[in-house]
Design an enzyme around this catalytic site. Structure first.
Site, PDB file in Angstrom:
ATOM      1  N   SER A  63     -12.224  -0.726  -4.197  1.00 51.86           N
ATOM      2  CA  SER A  63     -13.428  -0.729  -5.035  1.00 51.86           C
ATOM      3  C   SER A  63     -14.524  -1.635  -4.481  1.00 51.86           C
ATOM      4  O   SER A  63     -14.269  -2.551  -3.700  1.00 51.86           O
ATOM      5  CB  SER A  63     -13.074  -1.172  -6.455  1.00 51.86           C
TER       6      SER A  63
HETATM    7  N1  SAH Z   1      -8.318  -1.725  -7.382  1.00 47.76           N
HETATM    8  C1  SAH Z   1      -8.025  -0.887  -6.264  1.00 47.76           C
HETATM    9  C2  SAH Z   1      -8.584   0.493  -6.509  1.00 47.76           C
HETATM   10  C3  SAH Z   1      -7.729   1.530  -5.979  1.00 47.76           C
HETATM   11  S1  SAH Z   1      -8.298   3.175  -6.256  1.00 47.76           S
HETATM   12  C4  SAH Z   1      -8.647  -1.481  -5.008  1.00 47.76           C
HETATM   13  O1  SAH Z   1      -9.712  -2.073  -5.088  1.00 47.76           O
HETATM   14  O2  SAH Z   1      -8.073  -1.323  -3.946  1.00 47.76           O
HETATM   15  C5  SAH Z   1      -7.259   3.651  -7.590  1.00 47.76           C
HETATM   16  C6  SAH Z   1      -5.793   3.644  -7.346  1.00 47.76           C
HETATM   17  O3  SAH Z   1      -5.173   4.186  -8.523  1.00 47.76           O
HETATM   18  C7  SAH Z   1      -5.295   4.506  -6.194  1.00 47.76           C
HETATM   19  O4  SAH Z   1      -4.544   3.700  -5.312  1.00 47.76           O
HETATM   20  C8  SAH Z   1      -4.406   5.570  -6.858  1.00 47.76           C
HETATM   21  O5  SAH Z   1      -3.297   5.952  -6.087  1.00 47.76           O
HETATM   22  C9  SAH Z   1      -3.997   4.847  -8.128  1.00 47.76           C
HETATM   23  N2  SAH Z   1      -3.525   5.697  -9.234  1.00 47.76           N
HETATM   24  C10 SAH Z   1      -3.946   6.910  -9.641  1.00 47.76           C
HETATM   25  N3  SAH Z   1      -3.233   7.324 -10.710  1.00 47.76           N
HETATM   26  C11 SAH Z   1      -2.343   6.324 -10.990  1.00 47.76           C
HETATM   27  C12 SAH Z   1      -1.318   6.135 -11.978  1.00 47.76           C
HETATM   28  N4  SAH Z   1      -1.053   7.053 -12.920  1.00 47.76           N
HETATM   29  N5  SAH Z   1      -0.595   4.997 -11.944  1.00 47.76           N
HETATM   30  C13 SAH Z   1      -0.842   4.035 -11.020  1.00 47.76           C
HETATM   31  N6  SAH Z   1      -1.795   4.158 -10.065  1.00 47.76           N
HETATM   32  C14 SAH Z   1      -2.528   5.290 -10.059  1.00 47.76           C
END
Ligand code: SAH
Length: 215
Positions: A63
């Protein structure tokens, strides 16, 4: 966390920019102590301190720093808090959270991403990483003082509001697949109440039982 000197100037510029957006301690010092270059894909190292989301593996993203900073500041986290994060992703926000609260539970759906995050975060003792469907929450650590969801759906999954303590806050991008609103909620006796929109955002979809069904 090992802070590399190589990115000292870049990190200084980023925290100055965050300060100019109204970000204060303790969130600002957490950014100052966290090497974002250790959480971005090697291909994007040159952009590690730009204020933008960057692609990671499997179509996911790390993000945008200013959005992460706003999210953390909005929650007014306390050193005694126990937090649930859904979507560990790169682990960058998890590393920041570990400096702000007592305990972080973080759930990542994709095992490949969860493994990499585990290696990056292994020195931080107050983090528990869970590989699985975060739309179900994580009962073990509940009730949580705050919940942060970093993937989008049309509504807050029921298990997440159930696992938030009364008075606790939840932040999640709410909307359709393309664009969403990053919403701040608080749990009152009657349930979850939307306090306000923080920003217009574009997050990857939340998959899972209480979200978009995984293919
Ligand atoms: N805060 C993280 C954002 C990652 S993007 C950063 O800054 O790196 C969002 C993430 O949510 C992805 O890695 C995706 O695989 C995960 N995601 C999607 N659905 C999910 C679920 N049901 N449970 C856990 N993670 C999930």
């Amino acid at each position: 966390m090992i802070i590399s000197c190589a990115y000292h100037d870049e990190r200084y510029r980023l925290t100055n920019m965050l300060a100019s957006y109204g970000i204060k301690d303790p969130v600002l010092s957490a950014f100052d102590n966290t090497p974002r270059e250790a959480f971005v894909d090697k291909r994007y190292l040159a952009y590690a301190y730009e204020d933008r989301a960057l692609p990671t593996l499997l179509g996911q993203t790390i993000s945008q720093p200013s959005l992460v900073a706003l999210t953390l500041q909005e929650l007014s986290l306390k050193p005694t808090d126990v937090i649930l994060e859904i979507g560990t992703g790169s682990g960058f926000q998890t590393a920041l959270l570990s400096q702000l609260v007592k305990k972080v539970y973080s759930v990542e759906l994709l095992p490949q991403l969860a493994k990499i995050a585990e290696i990056r975060l292994k020195r931080l003792r107050n983090i528990e990483l869970i590989t699985g469907d975060g739309s179900l929450g994580w009962l073990t650590g509940s009730p949580y003082d705050a919940i942060i969801v970093t993937a989008a759906f049309t509504q807050v999954p029921d298990p997440l509001s159930a696992q938030l303590r009364t008075g606790g806050k939840l932040i999640m991008p709410i909307g359709k697949a393309e664009w969403q609103e990053l919403m701040l909620y608080q749990k009152l006796n009657d349930g979850l109440v939307a306090l306000r929109k923080i920003s217009d955002v574009h997050f990857v979809p939340l998959l899972g039982k209480y979200a978009y069904m995984a293919r």
